[in-house]
Design a protein around this motif. Structure first.
Motif, PDB file in Angstrom:
ATOM      1  N   LEU A   1     -24.226 -17.303  13.792  1.00  0.00           N
ATOM      2  CA  LEU A   1     -23.866 -18.309  14.804  1.00  0.00           C
ATOM      3  C   LEU A   1     -23.173 -19.514  14.174  1.00  0.00           C
ATOM      4  N   ALA A   2     -23.637 -19.923  12.993  1.00  0.00           N
ATOM      5  CA  ALA A   2     -23.010 -21.062  12.308  1.00  0.00           C
ATOM      6  C   ALA A   2     -21.569 -20.720  11.928  1.00  0.00           C
ATOM      7  N   VAL A   3     -21.378 -19.513  11.399  1.00  0.00           N
ATOM      8  CA  VAL A   3     -20.029 -19.090  11.009  1.00  0.00           C
ATOM      9  C   VAL A   3     -19.117 -19.047  12.236  1.00  0.00           C
ATOM     10  N   GLN A   4     -19.623 -18.525  13.364  1.00  0.00           N
ATOM     11  CA  GLN A   4     -18.841 -18.486  14.619  1.00  0.00           C
ATOM     12  C   GLN A   4     -18.500 -19.886  15.122  1.00  0.00           C
ATOM     13  N   TYR A   5     -19.472 -20.778  15.003  1.00  0.00           N
ATOM     14  CA  TYR A   5     -19.298 -22.142  15.529  1.00  0.00           C
ATOM     15  C   TYR A   5     -18.202 -22.891  14.752  1.00  0.00           C
ATOM     16  N   TYR A   6     -18.173 -22.661  13.442  1.00  0.00           N
ATOM     17  CA  TYR A   6     -17.252 -23.428  12.607  1.00  0.00           C
ATOM     18  C   TYR A   6     -15.970 -22.696  12.246  1.00  0.00           C
ATOM     19  N   SER A   7     -15.923 -21.365  12.423  1.00  0.00           N
ATOM     20  CA  SER A   7     -14.760 -20.627  11.918  1.00  0.00           C
ATOM     21  C   SER A   7     -14.579 -19.270  12.588  1.00  0.00           C
ATOM     22  N   ASP A   8     -13.444 -18.642  12.281  1.00  0.00           N
ATOM     23  CA  ASP A   8     -13.220 -17.225  12.593  1.00  0.00           C
ATOM     24  C   ASP A   8     -13.370 -16.472  11.279  1.00  0.00           C
ATOM     25  N   ALA A   9     -14.213 -15.427  11.262  1.00  0.00           N
ATOM     26  CA  ALA A   9     -14.514 -14.719  10.017  1.00  0.00           C
ATOM     27  C   ALA A   9     -13.895 -13.325   9.990  1.00  0.00           C
ATOM     28  N   VAL A  10     -13.294 -12.986   8.843  1.00  0.00           N
ATOM     29  CA  VAL A  10     -12.733 -11.645   8.651  1.00  0.00           C
ATOM     30  C   VAL A  10     -13.093 -11.162   7.246  1.00  0.00           C
ATOM     31  N   ILE A  11     -13.724  -9.972   7.163  1.00  0.00           N
ATOM     32  CA  ILE A  11     -13.966  -9.368   5.846  1.00  0.00           C
ATOM     33  C   ILE A  11     -12.650  -8.742   5.397  1.00  0.00           C
ATOM     34  N   VAL A  12     -12.128  -9.204   4.252  1.00  0.00           N
ATOM     35  CA  VAL A  12     -10.800  -8.742   3.819  1.00  0.00           C
ATOM     36  C   VAL A  12     -10.869  -7.660   2.745  1.00  0.00           C
ATOM     37  N   ALA A  13     -12.008  -7.535   2.066  1.00  0.00           N
ATOM     38  CA  ALA A  13     -12.122  -6.484   1.041  1.00  0.00           C
ATOM     39  C   ALA A  13     -13.578  -6.218   0.715  1.00  0.00           C
TER      40      ALA A  13
ATOM     41  N   GLY B   1     -23.383  -4.278  -3.780  1.00  0.00           N
ATOM     42  CA  GLY B   1     -21.960  -4.338  -3.464  1.00  0.00           C
ATOM     43  C   GLY B   1     -21.569  -5.735  -3.003  1.00  0.00           C
ATOM     44  N   SER B   2     -20.297  -6.046  -3.122  1.00  0.00           N
ATOM     45  CA  SER B   2     -19.799  -7.370  -2.735  1.00  0.00           C
ATOM     46  C   SER B   2     -18.690  -7.225  -1.698  1.00  0.00           C
ATOM     47  N   ALA B   3     -18.361  -8.336  -1.072  1.00  0.00           N
ATOM     48  CA  ALA B   3     -17.248  -8.348  -0.119  1.00  0.00           C
ATOM     49  C   ALA B   3     -16.573  -9.713  -0.169  1.00  0.00           C
ATOM     50  N   VAL B   4     -15.275  -9.703   0.083  1.00  0.00           N
ATOM     51  CA  VAL B   4     -14.531 -10.960   0.207  1.00  0.00           C
ATOM     52  C   VAL B   4     -14.412 -11.251   1.699  1.00  0.00           C
ATOM     53  N   ILE B   5     -14.841 -12.447   2.095  1.00  0.00           N
ATOM     54  CA  ILE B   5     -14.743 -12.832   3.509  1.00  0.00           C
ATOM     55  C   ILE B   5     -13.929 -14.114   3.627  1.00  0.00           C
TER      56      ILE B   5
ATOM     57  N   GLN C   1     -22.324 -11.319  -1.452  1.00  0.00           N
ATOM     58  CA  GLN C   1     -23.005 -10.035  -1.335  1.00  0.00           C
ATOM     59  C   GLN C   1     -22.576  -9.382  -0.014  1.00  0.00           C
ATOM     60  N   LYS C   2     -22.345  -8.078  -0.050  1.00  0.00           N
ATOM     61  CA  LYS C   2     -21.834  -7.364   1.128  1.00  0.00           C
ATOM     62  C   LYS C   2     -22.711  -7.591   2.361  1.00  0.00           C
ATOM     63  N   GLU C   3     -24.026  -7.583   2.163  1.00  0.00           N
ATOM     64  CA  GLU C   3     -24.952  -7.782   3.295  1.00  0.00           C
ATOM     65  C   GLU C   3     -24.783  -9.159   3.927  1.00  0.00           C
ATOM     66  N   VAL C   4     -24.502 -10.166   3.088  1.00  0.00           N
ATOM     67  CA  VAL C   4     -24.313 -11.531   3.606  1.00  0.00           C
ATOM     68  C   VAL C   4     -23.022 -11.590   4.425  1.00  0.00           C
ATOM     69  N   ALA C   5     -21.972 -10.936   3.934  1.00  0.00           N
ATOM     70  CA  ALA C   5     -20.708 -10.883   4.681  1.00  0.00           C
ATOM     71  C   ALA C   5     -20.928 -10.231   6.044  1.00  0.00           C
ATOM     72  N   GLN C   6     -21.741  -9.170   6.060  1.00  0.00           N
ATOM     73  CA  GLN C   6     -22.035  -8.489   7.329  1.00  0.00           C
ATOM     74  C   GLN C   6     -22.824  -9.394   8.272  1.00  0.00           C
ATOM     75  N   ARG C   7     -23.750 -10.203   7.702  1.00  0.00           N
ATOM     76  CA  ARG C   7     -24.512 -11.151   8.536  1.00  0.00           C
ATOM     77  C   ARG C   7     -23.588 -12.216   9.124  1.00  0.00           C
ATOM     78  N   MET C   8     -22.611 -12.646   8.339  1.00  0.00           N
ATOM     79  CA  MET C   8     -21.681 -13.671   8.824  1.00  0.00           C
ATOM     80  C   MET C   8     -20.883 -13.175  10.019  1.00  0.00           C
ATOM     81  N   GLN C   9     -20.563 -11.893  10.015  1.00  0.00           N
ATOM     82  CA  GLN C   9     -19.715 -11.315  11.063  1.00  0.00           C
ATOM     83  C   GLN C   9     -20.501 -10.683  12.214  1.00  0.00           C
ATOM     84  N   ALA C  10     -21.834 -10.672  12.112  1.00  0.00           N
ATOM     85  CA  ALA C  10     -22.666  -9.918  13.067  1.00  0.00           C
ATOM     86  C   ALA C  10     -22.552 -10.454  14.491  1.00  0.00           C
ATOM     87  N   VAL C  11     -22.754  -9.545  15.441  1.00  0.00           N
ATOM     88  CA  VAL C  11     -22.677  -9.894  16.873  1.00  0.00           C
ATOM     89  C   VAL C  11     -24.065  -9.786  17.506  1.00  0.00           C
TER      90      VAL C  11
END
Length: 290
Positions: free
Chosen positions: A174-186, A200-204, A153-163
């Motif tokens: 924070l978990a996504v940052q700790y374990y990986s580098d995240a980029v929304i690609v579409a 809406g959806s997003a590919v991350i 879900q687009k909102e979840v992708a935004q939460r993963m990338q949030a600052v």
């Protein structure tokens, strides 16, 4: 077998097998070849890769993965789709389909048995209601991972990338940052699916770290501190920590830790970055031992 990314081929299979969409499994099948190609490209799938696909559905993305990967394992929870997958994937000899719940699957064993324990790549079109448990399960299970490329879900992708300091920022960010580098690609509109979702959806793409970017003396304590900090977002960090009975941190201990970090007692958890949370948990760990 016809390519399922083409809408009429998907519709044909759905009719032929009289497929009823299972709301409890959050089923939405992708019908856009451009998006499918984008996912495979973002995941960087090569003929050397072993790919774990979560929730293949009727095999739409699985076909694309089989064309590009050395081997694919697809884990599908809905047993009524297993015969469909046998048909749609019959042209490929590099795929294994298992009927299991991914949250109850030993992925470390799969990596060991099928990929000599080397990092595998995860690709998935995830049911929205269970995205976070699946992502966290992969991370916290310390599975050997190269990357995770998922439709969410687009909102979840935004939460993963949030600052820090934004409304979307939280424990998942924070978990996504700790374990990986995240980029929304579409970003993917609802009309790319059958049936159409209401959101809406997003590919991350999450490129997993070989080593975490920060050092916590006690990783478990750090995550307890992080979760306590966001459980009551409106409260100050000091109160959030003191109110978590399982943490064993008094208000005075929290105040002392914040003072050592040069932070005000009124600071809120949502303003701290990952490095600050690691430092805070390290200080709290030392204070608890005094």
């Amino acid at each position: 077998m016809a390519t399922l990314g083409v809408p009429q081929n998907t519709i044909e299979i759905l009719k032929k097998h009289n497929i009823k969409f299972q709301k409890k499994f959050g089923q939405n099948f992708l019908i856009d070849t451009y998006v499918l190609e984008k996912i495979v490209s973002a995941a960087g799938i090569t003929e050397d890769d072993f790919v774990l696909e979560i929730g293949p559905g009727i095999g739409t993305m699985t076909q694309y993965l089989c064309e590009n990967a050395r081997e694919v394992m697809a884990v599908e929870i809905d047993k009524s789709l297993i015969p469909v997958l046998s048909e749609t994937l019959s042209s490929y000899n590099n795929v294994t389909v298992i009927n299991k719940d991914i949250l109850k699957t030993d992925i470390n064993k799969i990596a060991q048995d099928y990929n000599d324990g080397k990092p595998l790549k995860v690709v998935a079109n995830l049911p929205y209601y269970i995205t976070t448990p699946i992502i966290m399960g992969l991370f916290e299970g310390h599975v050997p991972l190269g990357s995770i490329t998922v439709m969410v879900q687009k909102e979840v992708a935004q939460r993963m990338q949030a600052v820090p300091g934004t409304k979307d920022y939280g424990a998942l960010s924070l978990a996504v940052q700790y374990y990986s580098d995240a980029v929304i690609v579409a970003n993917v509109p609802a009309n790319c699916f059958i049936p159409r979702p209401n959101v809406g959806s997003a590919v991350i793409h999450l490129e997993c770290h070989k080593e975490p970017p920060v050092v916590a003396d006690n990783e478990k304590l750090m995550w307890r501190v992080i979760h306590a900090s966001f459980n009551q977002r409106r409260k100050t960090l000091q109160n959030g920590l003191a109110n978590d009975s399982g943490l064993g941190i008094s208000k005075d201990m929290a105040a002392e830790a914040l003072k050592q970090m040069g932070l005000a007692e009124t600071v809120r958890g949502e303003t701290l970055g990952l490095g600050q949370f690691a430092e805070l948990s390290n200080i709290l760990g030392r204070i608890k031992l005094q």
